[in-house]
Enzyme design. Structure first.
Site, PDB file in Angstrom:
ATOM      1  N   CYS A  51       0.845  -1.195   0.000  1.00 35.13           N
ATOM      2  CA  CYS A  51       0.000   0.000   0.000  1.00 35.13           C
ATOM      3  C   CYS A  51       0.884   1.250   0.000  1.00 35.13           C
ATOM      4  CB  CYS A  51      -0.897   0.008   1.229  1.00 35.13           C
ATOM      5  SG  CYS A  51      -1.844   1.532   1.407  1.00 35.13           S
ATOM      6  N   ASP A  58      -0.895  -5.531   0.738  1.00 32.00           N
ATOM      7  CA  ASP A  58      -2.258  -5.756   0.256  1.00 32.00           C
ATOM      8  C   ASP A  58      -2.287  -7.154  -0.352  1.00 32.00           C
ATOM      9  OD1 ASP A  58      -3.572  -3.304   0.816  1.00 32.00           O
ATOM     10  OD2 ASP A  58      -2.584  -2.373  -0.897  1.00 32.00           O
ATOM     11  N   VAL A  73      -0.717 -16.975 -23.078  1.00 35.28           N
ATOM     12  CA  VAL A  73       0.299 -16.624 -22.091  1.00 35.28           C
ATOM     13  C   VAL A  73       0.922 -17.905 -21.536  1.00 35.28           C
ATOM     14  CG1 VAL A  73      -1.206 -16.530 -20.051  1.00 35.28           C
ATOM     15  CG2 VAL A  73       0.819 -15.076 -20.160  1.00 35.28           C
ATOM     16  N   LEU A  75       2.423 -19.932 -18.567  1.00 35.49           N
ATOM     17  CA  LEU A  75       2.050 -19.834 -17.163  1.00 35.49           C
ATOM     18  C   LEU A  75       3.205 -19.547 -16.207  1.00 35.49           C
ATOM     19  CD1 LEU A  75      -0.735 -22.546 -16.931  1.00 35.49           C
ATOM     20  CD2 LEU A  75      -0.939 -20.087 -17.323  1.00 35.49           C
ATOM     21  N   HIS A  92      -4.610  -0.373  -5.706  1.00 34.90           N
ATOM     22  CA  HIS A  92      -5.398  -1.480  -6.266  1.00 34.90           C
ATOM     23  C   HIS A  92      -5.795  -1.199  -7.717  1.00 34.90           C
ATOM     24  CE1 HIS A  92      -7.031  -2.443  -1.938  1.00 34.90           C
ATOM     25  NE2 HIS A  92      -5.733  -2.638  -2.037  1.00 34.90           N
TER      26      HIS A  92
END
Length: 135
Positions: A51, A58, A73, A75, A92
């Site tokens: 944060c 967070d 994509v 992994l 966020h």
């Protein structure tokens, strides 16, 4: 770690600037069934970042659902990419948009939905969603 220090209403905000994130690249592989629409759902239940206000961690579950175009994509690269946020100071809302931008840049999907489902903190539950649809 490089941070950008801002003051807002007497609060000090130290956010990692986008150009200082130094996140690993997302690798891809060829989707051999181009034209055959599939939906791929990925869940990353152990996401953490810092944060920018409090320096507390967070925690979130990041969900990615996409329709590949020519690339999928890889992994392991996604795991390394997601885990690289652990020491980044980021809001966020910025996390979800950054993941969306990087995912679209790497994969060029037909569509992608990203959700950041952040744990309750200070009696507030945050869920951030962002989407992209290929023109």
């Amino acid at each position: 770690m490089t941070t950008e220090v801002l003051e807002h209403s007497g609060l000090v905000i130290e956010e990692t600037p986008p150009d200082a994130m130094d996140l690993p690249e997302l690798d891809t592989f060829e989707y051999k069934y181009r034209g055959k629409e599939i939906r791929i759902s990925l869940t990353c239940p152990e996401f953490t970042a810092i944060c920018p206000f409090s320096d507390f961690p967070d925690f979130a579950t990041i969900r990615i659902e996409y329709l590949p175009n020519e690339q999928c994509v890889e992994l392991k690269s996604l795991k390394l990419y997601i885990n690289a946020f652990r020491d980044k100071k980021i809001f966020h809302e910025h996390v979800v948009n950054r993941i969306l931008d990087d995912f679209v840049h790497a994969c060029d999907p037909l569509a992608v939905d990203i959700e950041g489902d952040f744990n309750v903190r200070g009696n507030i539950k945050t869920v951030i969603r962002a989407s992209y649809r290929r023109p």
